[in-house]
Design a protein around this motif. Structure first.
Motif, PDB file in Angstrom:
ATOM      1  N   LEU A  39       1.137  -1.181  -0.295  1.00 24.06           N
ATOM      2  CA  LEU A  39      -0.064   0.521  -0.016  1.00 24.06           C
ATOM      3  C   LEU A  39       1.066   1.032  -0.473  1.00 24.06           C
ATOM      4  O   LEU A  39       0.525   1.896  -0.500  1.00 24.06           O
ATOM      5  CB  LEU A  39      -1.248   0.477   1.049  1.00 24.06           C
ATOM      6  CG  LEU A  39      -2.355  -1.228   1.799  1.00 24.06           C
ATOM      7  CD1 LEU A  39      -2.596  -0.799   2.661  1.00 24.06           C
ATOM      8  CD2 LEU A  39      -3.231  -0.612  -0.242  1.00 24.06           C
ATOM      9  N   VAL A  40       2.500   0.877   0.302  1.00 22.71           N
ATOM     10  CA  VAL A  40       3.622   2.726   0.335  1.00 22.71           C
ATOM     11  C   VAL A  40       3.270   2.787  -0.677  1.00 22.71           C
ATOM     12  O   VAL A  40       3.382   3.837  -0.963  1.00 22.71           O
ATOM     13  CB  VAL A  40       4.233   2.094   1.589  1.00 22.71           C
ATOM     14  CG1 VAL A  40       5.300   3.313   1.420  1.00 22.71           C
ATOM     15  CG2 VAL A  40       3.644   1.479   2.903  1.00 22.71           C
ATOM     16  N   ASN A  41       3.555   1.459  -1.992  1.00 22.10           N
ATOM     17  CA  ASN A  41       4.025   1.788  -2.919  1.00 22.10           C
ATOM     18  C   ASN A  41       3.101   2.770  -4.282  1.00 22.10           C
ATOM     19  O   ASN A  41       2.918   3.156  -5.214  1.00 22.10           O
ATOM     20  CB  ASN A  41       4.443   0.602  -3.772  1.00 22.10           C
ATOM     21  CG  ASN A  41       5.742   0.033  -3.157  1.00 22.10           C
ATOM     22  OD1 ASN A  41       5.917  -1.012  -3.008  1.00 22.10           O
ATOM     23  ND2 ASN A  41       7.320   0.658  -3.925  1.00 22.10           N
ATOM     24  N   SER A  42       1.488   1.977  -3.464  1.00 23.25           N
ATOM     25  CA  SER A  42       0.555   2.273  -4.760  1.00 23.25           C
ATOM     26  C   SER A  42      -0.600   3.343  -4.016  1.00 23.25           C
ATOM     27  O   SER A  42      -0.970   4.240  -4.941  1.00 23.25           O
ATOM     28  CB  SER A  42      -0.732   1.288  -4.543  1.00 23.25           C
ATOM     29  OG  SER A  42      -1.140   0.635  -3.482  1.00 23.25           O
ATOM     30  N   ALA A  43       0.112   4.038  -2.972  1.00 21.11           N
ATOM     31  CA  ALA A  43      -0.851   5.250  -2.253  1.00 21.11           C
ATOM     32  C   ALA A  43      -0.240   5.425  -1.461  1.00 21.11           C
ATOM     33  O   ALA A  43      -0.407   5.665   0.146  1.00 21.11           O
ATOM     34  CB  ALA A  43      -2.164   4.593  -1.996  1.00 21.11           C
ATOM     35  N   PRO A  44       0.688   5.697  -1.206  1.00 22.75           N
ATOM     36  CA  PRO A  44       1.900   6.714  -0.536  1.00 22.75           C
ATOM     37  C   PRO A  44       1.244   7.299   0.091  1.00 22.75           C
ATOM     38  O   PRO A  44       1.690   7.570   1.684  1.00 22.75           O
ATOM     39  CB  PRO A  44       3.129   7.158  -1.234  1.00 22.75           C
ATOM     40  CG  PRO A  44       2.804   7.661  -2.367  1.00 22.75           C
ATOM     41  CD  PRO A  44       1.471   6.732  -2.717  1.00 22.75           C
ATOM     42  N   TYR A  45       0.513   9.148   0.055  1.00 27.47           N
ATOM     43  CA  TYR A  45      -0.431   9.656   0.352  1.00 27.47           C
ATOM     44  C   TYR A  45      -1.554   9.138   0.818  1.00 27.47           C
ATOM     45  O   TYR A  45      -2.282   9.869   1.475  1.00 27.47           O
ATOM     46  CB  TYR A  45      -0.745  10.969  -0.506  1.00 27.47           C
ATOM     47  CG  TYR A  45       0.543  11.598  -1.214  1.00 27.47           C
ATOM     48  CD1 TYR A  45       1.989  11.636  -0.128  1.00 27.47           C
ATOM     49  CD2 TYR A  45       1.469  11.266  -2.081  1.00 27.47           C
ATOM     50  CE1 TYR A  45       3.260  12.623  -0.508  1.00 27.47           C
ATOM     51  CE2 TYR A  45       2.121  12.014  -2.388  1.00 27.47           C
ATOM     52  CZ  TYR A  45       3.525  12.224  -1.749  1.00 27.47           C
ATOM     53  OH  TYR A  45       4.101  13.148  -2.400  1.00 27.47           O
TER      54      TYR A  45
END
Length: 130
Positions: free
Chosen positions: A91-97
């Motif tokens: 999830l950090v890669n796909s939606a870091p914000y």
């Protein structure tokens, strides 16, 4: 070029901070940082209730390429952790914000004082171009 989201504060270490309506601060890593790390396979953060210090190490992010430290730009107490990262660190890669946020901090002082020392989106973008 990596995404820099308006309305957030940034560190030179590529963390972002969002001020929440309850006064807490949400912390994650920037789009630039997740691109540099590559595929993230594990995220380690402190437990809820843990004390954190400004500029202190508060966890690590492991990718297929390396392990990076996560630093907290503010001191306080961990109010929440993103439990989804235990089973879905990507999830950090796909939606870091978004869904890839890491911890929420209840600051030990007025949040505005802490945020004043961080970079605006424009300042962070200028840092990226240097």
């Amino acid at each position: 070029m990596s995404e820099i989201k308006a309305g957030l504060y940034y560190t030179k270490n590529h963390e972002w901070v969002e001020k929440l309506s309850n006064g807490n601060l949400r912390l994650g890593i920037t789009d630039f940082a997740q691109h540099q790390l590559g595929d993230i396979v594990f995220v380690e953060v402190p437990a809820e209730g843990a004390a954190v210090t400004a500029e202190g190490e508060v966890g690590s992010i492991e990718s297929v390429k390396t392990v990076a430290e996560l630093y907290c730009p503010v001191g306080g107490t961990v109010a929440a952790v993103n439990g989804a990262l235990e089973t879905e660190p990507e999830l950090v890669n796909s939606a870091p914000y978004g869904e890839g946020w890491m911890i929420e901090i209840e600051p030990d002082g007025e949040a505005e004082d802490r945020l004043a020392g961080l970079l605006t989106p424009e300042q962070y973008e200028a840092e990226q171009q240097d």
